[in-house]
Write a protein that holds these residues in place. Structure first.
Motif, short mmCIF file in Angstrom:
data_model
loop_
_atom_site.label_atom_id
_atom_site.label_comp_id
_atom_site.label_asym_id
_atom_site.label_seq_id
_atom_site.Cartn_x
_atom_site.Cartn_y
_atom_site.Cartn_z
N LEU A 1 36.01 30.45 51.87
CA LEU A 1 36.62 30.74 53.17
C LEU A 1 37.34 32.08 53.17
CD1 LEU A 1 38.02 27.29 54.35
CD2 LEU A 1 36.40 28.76 55.57
N LEU A 2 38.07 32.36 52.11
CA LEU A 2 38.78 33.64 52.03
C LEU A 2 37.81 34.82 52.05
CD1 LEU A 2 41.67 32.84 49.54
CD2 LEU A 2 41.84 33.33 52.00
N HIS A 3 36.71 34.72 51.33
CA HIS A 3 35.72 35.80 51.34
C HIS A 3 35.11 35.95 52.73
CE1 HIS A 3 35.85 36.88 47.16
NE2 HIS A 3 35.70 35.60 46.80
N PHE A 4 34.90 34.84 53.41
CA PHE A 4 34.38 34.89 54.77
C PHE A 4 35.38 35.58 55.69
CE2 PHE A 4 34.06 32.84 58.99
CZ PHE A 4 32.79 33.27 59.34
N LEU A 5 36.65 35.22 55.59
CA LEU A 5 37.69 35.81 56.43
C LEU A 5 37.84 37.31 56.19
CD1 LEU A 5 40.39 33.00 56.22
CD2 LEU A 5 38.99 33.62 58.20
N GLU A 6 37.66 37.73 54.94
CA GLU A 6 37.75 39.16 54.63
C GLU A 6 36.69 39.98 55.36
OE1 GLU A 6 37.39 39.15 50.38
OE2 GLU A 6 39.48 38.58 50.07
N GLN A 7 35.59 39.35 55.71
CA GLN A 7 34.49 40.05 56.38
C GLN A 7 34.65 40.07 57.90
OE1 GLN A 7 30.61 38.74 54.94
NE2 GLN A 7 31.60 38.00 53.10
N MET A 8 35.61 39.32 58.43
CA MET A 8 35.79 39.22 59.87
C MET A 8 36.49 40.46 60.43
SD MET A 8 36.87 35.20 60.27
CE MET A 8 36.85 35.22 62.06
N GLN A 9 36.14 40.80 61.66
CA GLN A 9 36.81 41.87 62.38
C GLN A 9 38.19 41.38 62.81
OE1 GLN A 9 35.54 45.00 62.81
NE2 GLN A 9 33.91 44.24 61.46
N PRO A 10 39.16 42.30 62.97
CA PRO A 10 40.52 41.88 63.35
C PRO A 10 40.57 41.04 64.64
CG PRO A 10 40.53 44.14 62.62
CD PRO A 10 39.09 43.72 62.68
N ASP A 11 39.78 41.39 65.64
CA ASP A 11 39.79 40.61 66.89
C ASP A 11 39.24 39.20 66.67
OD1 ASP A 11 37.22 41.92 66.56
OD2 ASP A 11 36.74 41.27 68.61
N GLU A 12 38.31 39.04 65.73
CA GLU A 12 37.79 37.72 65.40
C GLU A 12 38.86 36.88 64.71
OE1 GLU A 12 34.47 39.08 63.06
OE2 GLU A 12 33.07 38.53 64.65
N VAL A 13 39.67 37.51 63.87
CA VAL A 13 40.75 36.80 63.18
C VAL A 13 41.77 36.32 64.21
CG1 VAL A 13 42.64 37.03 61.51
CG2 VAL A 13 40.40 38.05 61.02
N VAL A 14 42.07 37.16 65.20
CA VAL A 14 42.99 36.77 66.27
C VAL A 14 42.45 35.55 67.01
CG1 VAL A 14 43.98 37.47 68.49
CG2 VAL A 14 44.01 39.05 66.54
N ARG A 15 41.16 35.57 67.36
CA ARG A 15 40.55 34.43 68.06
C ARG A 15 40.56 33.18 67.19
NH1 ARG A 15 36.38 38.16 69.71
NH2 ARG A 15 34.91 36.96 68.49
#
Length: 125
Positions: free
Chosen positions: A94-108
């Motif tokens: 999950l952490l590796h997946f989150l590292e690949q996300m764009q900042p706006d995706e993390v906010v969503r």
């Protein structure tokens, strides 16, 4: 969860896009815009998708009409769950997946987590 083959994925994309039950003939006509393909090939693949649980069907005037068994989003969530289940370290995956996300995706994602039911399962699972 079984993986979709290339033609299966194309057909599922079409069926999801229709938003209504469709006969094999409709899928065939749309596929023929980009490729040469036989009716029997499309019929067989859609029957396989039905047998695998990706499509449901109903007989209407001597022909089946197919629709997705799950929404595209439900399908992708199930695929993600399978990936996590196969991981030896879910948290690291999950952490590796989150590292690949764009900042706006993390906010969503954070917003979605804040709205998540206390049980952790959505009501339509």
């Amino acid at each position: 969860m079984r993986q979709l083959g290339q033609l299966e994925a194309v057909i599922m994309d079409l069926v999801w896009a229709y938003g209504r039950p469709v006969p094999v003939r409709q899928v065939l006509e749309d596929l023929r815009r980009d490729r040469r393909i036989a009716y029997t090939t499309v019929m067989t693949v859609m029957d396989n998708l039905y047998r695998k649980g990706f499509l449901t069907r109903e007989m209407v005037a001597r022909a089946y009409r197919y629709q997705p068994a799950k929404t595209r989003e439900q399908h992708h969530a199930a695929v993600m769950e399978k990936v996590l289940a196969d991981s030896s370290d879910r948290a690291a995956t999950l952490l590796h997946f989150l590292e690949q996300m764009q900042p706006d995706e993390v906010v969503r994602l954070r917003e979605a987590l804040e709205q998540r039911p206390a049980s952790g399962k959505s009501s339509d699972s």
